[in-house]
Scaffold this active site. Sequence first.
Site, mmCIF file in Angstrom:
data_model
loop_
_atom_site.group_PDB
_atom_site.id
_atom_site.type_symbol
_atom_site.label_atom_id
_atom_site.label_comp_id
_atom_site.label_asym_id
_atom_site.label_seq_id
_atom_site.Cartn_x
_atom_site.Cartn_y
_atom_site.Cartn_z
ATOM 1 N N ASP A 136 0.838 -1.185 0.000
ATOM 2 C CA ASP A 136 0.000 0.000 0.000
ATOM 3 C C ASP A 136 0.887 1.254 0.000
ATOM 4 O O ASP A 136 1.747 1.390 -0.860
ATOM 5 C CB ASP A 136 -0.966 -0.063 1.183
ATOM 6 C CG ASP A 136 -2.020 1.022 1.172
ATOM 7 O OD1 ASP A 136 -2.980 0.907 0.399
ATOM 8 O OD2 ASP A 136 -1.871 1.995 1.945
ATOM 9 N N TYR A 185 -11.636 8.622 -2.967
ATOM 10 C CA TYR A 185 -11.164 8.739 -1.587
ATOM 11 C C TYR A 185 -9.902 9.591 -1.452
ATOM 12 O O TYR A 185 -9.767 10.374 -0.494
ATOM 13 C CB TYR A 185 -10.965 7.360 -0.958
ATOM 14 C CG TYR A 185 -9.700 6.628 -1.337
ATOM 15 C CD1 TYR A 185 -8.654 6.485 -0.420
ATOM 16 C CD2 TYR A 185 -9.540 6.043 -2.595
ATOM 17 C CE1 TYR A 185 -7.491 5.799 -0.760
ATOM 18 C CE2 TYR A 185 -8.389 5.362 -2.934
ATOM 19 C CZ TYR A 185 -7.370 5.244 -2.009
ATOM 20 O OH TYR A 185 -6.217 4.574 -2.345
ATOM 21 N N TYR A 266 -1.169 11.481 1.743
ATOM 22 C CA TYR A 266 -2.013 11.734 0.576
ATOM 23 C C TYR A 266 -1.985 13.208 0.188
ATOM 24 O O TYR A 266 -2.067 13.546 -0.993
ATOM 25 C CB TYR A 266 -3.451 11.309 0.883
ATOM 26 C CG TYR A 266 -3.634 9.834 1.082
ATOM 27 C CD1 TYR A 266 -3.891 8.985 0.009
ATOM 28 C CD2 TYR A 266 -3.565 9.262 2.362
ATOM 29 C CE1 TYR A 266 -4.067 7.628 0.191
ATOM 30 C CE2 TYR A 266 -3.729 7.903 2.549
ATOM 31 C CZ TYR A 266 -3.982 7.092 1.464
ATOM 32 O OH TYR A 266 -4.145 5.738 1.644
ATOM 33 N N HIS A 331 -7.265 -6.512 -0.844
ATOM 34 C CA HIS A 331 -6.182 -5.533 -0.697
ATOM 35 C C HIS A 331 -5.125 -5.909 0.335
ATOM 36 O O HIS A 331 -3.932 -5.752 0.093
ATOM 37 C CB HIS A 331 -6.786 -4.172 -0.333
ATOM 38 C CG HIS A 331 -5.780 -3.083 -0.164
ATOM 39 N ND1 HIS A 331 -4.990 -2.624 -1.193
ATOM 40 C CD2 HIS A 331 -5.427 -2.361 0.931
ATOM 41 C CE1 HIS A 331 -4.204 -1.651 -0.756
ATOM 42 N NE2 HIS A 331 -4.441 -1.472 0.528
#
Length: 352
Positions: A136, A185, A266, A331
């Site tokens: 991830d 998201y 992010y 995931h």
Amino acid sequence: MSIIFQDLYKPEKASLQINVTGSEFSQLFVQREREMEGIEHRTVEVNGIKMHIAETGEGPVVLFLHGFPELWHSWHNQIAALGSLGYHAVAPDLRGYGDTEVPDSISSYTCFHIVGDLVALIDFLGVDQVFLVGHDWGAIIGWYLCMFRPDKVKAYVCLSVPLLHRNPKVRTVDAMRAMYGDDYYICRFQKPGEMEAQMAEVGTEYVLRNITTRKPGPPILPKGKFGTGFNPDMTNSLPSWLPEDDLAYYVSKFEKTGFTGPLNNYRNMNLNWELTAAWSGVKIQVPVKFITGELDMVYTSLNMKEYIHGGGFKEDVPNLEEVVVQKGVAHFNNLEAAEEINTHIYDFINKF
């Protein structure tokens, strides 16, 4: 969020309501500590911050990088397995997570900061190179480490997120917004404080349980609230790879640190795009094995299948030796298919 989780999971405890405090939490942690016996913990100073690492074993270093919203603990199956096979397995809580420091500034979470932490950690461990494993966001940081300092990485096992090819004409988040809209998201994570407030409305436990979704495709969050978040079909039952005491551990750590540090990763995606302009078009020369689940939300979004299987990935990563797509896996493949992942990692790094 296993050595196998399936072995630890208690079906009769599948329906979880974490409303425990004090001695009950302590009992959960004592139980987990016993299961984690042999994994040592320490705090080290790297790149101006204090970083918590978990480690076991002796031999060549295997460095594990966790994703969002995870911790070193996401790798405890792999740490135990590789530590018993002649490797020094090391898993940090990355900057902003768990027992590692949480800098306040958004701009303290660029790819340069986090890779700087890792290079300093590798130097602290007293080795020239490591075997790298990332999942991830840890996978994204792993790609940056391979890009900036390939001399530090002997080989890379990447889970879930392939190299995000840099389009020199479009910033990363802008491209995602154009493809999936403002409610994608990553777009919803951009405004400081907004997502933290919405997560606080539903609570830390709910957020962590909700993100364990097996729903493929791009995660679209409802406007103005976290609400059903990543998994609109969430039930009270936990997945088999996430025992109650593991979730309790995650909840306790994110209750302490909050989600701002992780979300700041992010919020730097567009800035990272700007900072890495000098590396546009650079090929990753490190030997790589890529593993994903066929239900992974990344694999089933953003034209990833075309990139991974259509030649683009191999062009960007000439030493990509193998791509593995795990049937029926989503995931969090390092947890859901822990034993298989352990085997893949060992088989690959044992060649070098």
